[in-house]
Scaffold this motif. Structure first.
Motif, mmCIF file in Angstrom:
data_model
loop_
_atom_site.group_PDB
_atom_site.id
_atom_site.type_symbol
_atom_site.label_atom_id
_atom_site.label_comp_id
_atom_site.label_asym_id
_atom_site.label_seq_id
_atom_site.Cartn_x
_atom_site.Cartn_y
_atom_site.Cartn_z
ATOM 1 N N ASN A 24 56.995 68.300 25.722
ATOM 2 C CA ASN A 24 56.560 67.798 27.021
ATOM 3 C C ASN A 24 57.631 68.086 28.063
ATOM 4 O O ASN A 24 58.819 67.829 27.842
ATOM 5 C CB ASN A 24 56.328 66.285 26.899
ATOM 6 N N ALA A 25 57.220 68.624 29.205
ATOM 7 C CA ALA A 25 58.190 69.044 30.219
ATOM 8 C C ALA A 25 58.981 67.867 30.770
ATOM 9 O O ALA A 25 60.173 67.991 31.043
ATOM 10 C CB ALA A 25 57.475 69.772 31.348
ATOM 11 N N LEU A 66 63.902 68.986 42.149
ATOM 12 C CA LEU A 66 62.934 70.064 42.367
ATOM 13 C C LEU A 66 62.033 70.239 41.151
ATOM 14 O O LEU A 66 60.813 70.362 41.280
ATOM 15 C CB LEU A 66 63.671 71.369 42.636
ATOM 16 N N PHE A 67 62.640 70.228 39.968
ATOM 17 C CA PHE A 67 61.857 70.396 38.747
ATOM 18 C C PHE A 67 60.848 69.265 38.593
ATOM 19 O O PHE A 67 59.665 69.502 38.307
ATOM 20 C CB PHE A 67 62.789 70.424 37.529
ATOM 21 N N VAL A 70 57.975 69.652 40.982
ATOM 22 C CA VAL A 70 56.991 70.665 40.596
ATOM 23 C C VAL A 70 56.152 70.184 39.418
ATOM 24 O O VAL A 70 54.933 70.374 39.394
ATOM 25 C CB VAL A 70 57.701 71.987 40.290
ATOM 26 N N VAL A 71 56.794 69.528 38.452
ATOM 27 C CA VAL A 71 56.030 69.029 37.304
ATOM 28 C C VAL A 71 54.980 68.029 37.763
ATOM 29 O O VAL A 71 53.824 68.051 37.313
ATOM 30 C CB VAL A 71 56.980 68.396 36.270
ATOM 31 N N LEU A 73 53.674 67.934 40.771
ATOM 32 C CA LEU A 73 52.671 68.660 41.561
ATOM 33 C C LEU A 73 51.654 69.339 40.666
ATOM 34 O O LEU A 73 50.478 69.429 41.001
ATOM 35 C CB LEU A 73 53.358 69.729 42.407
ATOM 36 N N LEU A 74 52.109 69.835 39.524
ATOM 37 C CA LEU A 74 51.221 70.613 38.663
ATOM 38 C C LEU A 74 50.228 69.737 37.930
ATOM 39 O O LEU A 74 49.261 70.239 37.394
ATOM 40 C CB LEU A 74 52.039 71.396 37.636
#
Lengths: 209, 77
Positions: A24-25, A66-67, A70-71, A73-74
């Motif tokens: 999992n990110a 930032l990471f 983005v996670v 947002l996705l």
């Protein structure tokens, strides 16, 4: 203080291994933040306090934010709330929290000042600044160019609204490929000079195929 | 092999950090500020790379609905 260096290095290694082995990110990002903080402690014990502060502020602060951004947002959508609730279950905090607690205890131990902090000779921020703006000033200019390029590139990629790519046959070569509508390659050579790429009909390739 | 582009970007960050650690250790070993200067440059490269990379990730996800880099292997030109 050698033991502080080894403890922080062990935490960094373990957190990095956990980072690249998570599926999992978000879990991986939690461990990556801990890994970067542990690296900051390693830098501190190596006698580079300025770089340690930069590591915390820029790496663990800005880049990881930032990471995470983005996670998040996705994962927009109906399932996102349930997914985030599952991510925020206390179980997954445990590993990063234990590692971060180790780092906090170690930092508090170092901050008492009763022990020597460094394992090597300290390089003061003043020396770094003098070197940076002395022999390395060209590198500073190049870095500013690079950051400007990154800024323009991220802005360009982030704001242009292009349609979804489609898979089809290239009208010139007949190969199967993905393309965006208004693609200059797909538009071919028969496009009128000066005509906007947007003016090309979207399904022109199907007439040729 | 990991095909998730987010994990690939994270791994790039780890590798850049490892290179920076090597520079810091060398600078600490010889007591010179050059190692820290190089780490600052690596930090700049990492920041620029991750900003463009994450914008590309957003575009990739928008275009293909997936973070799998193999999905984009048919993209040419």
């Amino acid at each position: 203080m050698l033991i502080a260096f080894y403890v922080a290095a062990a935490v960094a290694l373990f957190a990095t291994v956990m980072t690249i082995s998570r599926l999992n990110a978000v879990h991986a990002l939690l461990y990556l933040v801990v890994s970067l903080l542990a690296m900051a402690v390693v830098f501190f014990t190596l006698g580079a306090p300025f770089v340690a502060a930069l590591e915390v502020i820029i790496y663990a602060g800005a880049i990881m934010v930032l990471f995470v951004f983005v996670v998040m947002l996705l994962n927009m959508g109906d399932v996102a709330i349930a997914t985030e609730r599952r991510w925020l279950s206390p179980g997954i905090w445990r590993g990063p929290m234990i590692l971060a607690a180790v780092l906090i205890l170690e930092t508090a131990y170092l901050a008492t000042g009763t022990v020597g902090v460094r394992t090597g000779p300290a390089v003061a921020p003043r020396d770094v600044a003098i070197a940076l703006y002395g022999p390395y000033v060209l590198g500073v200019e190049l870095a500013s160019m690079l950051l400007l390029g990154g800024l323009v590139g991220a802005y360009h990629l982030g704001t242009r609204k292009l349609p979804r790519p489609e898979v089809g046959d290239d009208i010139n070569t007949g190969e199967r490929r993905a393309y965006f509508s208004g693609d200059a390659v797909r538009a071919g050579d028969d496009r009128a000079p000066g005509a906007s790429q947007r003016a090309v009909p979207v399904d022109v390739h199907r007439d040729h195929a | 092999m990991r095909r998730n582009v987010l994990f690939q970007l994270m791994s790039i960050e780890i590798m850049l950090n490892a290179a920076g650690l090597a520079f810091i250790v060398a600078g600490a070993r010889w007591g010179q500020p050059d190692g820290q200067v190089m780490f600052l440059f690596i930090l700049t490269v990492a920041a620029a790379e991750v900003s463009v990379g994450l914008a590309v990730v957003l575009r990739l996800f928008h275009g293909f609905g997936s973070l799998d880099t193999d999905q984009a292997s048919i993209m040419k030109g």
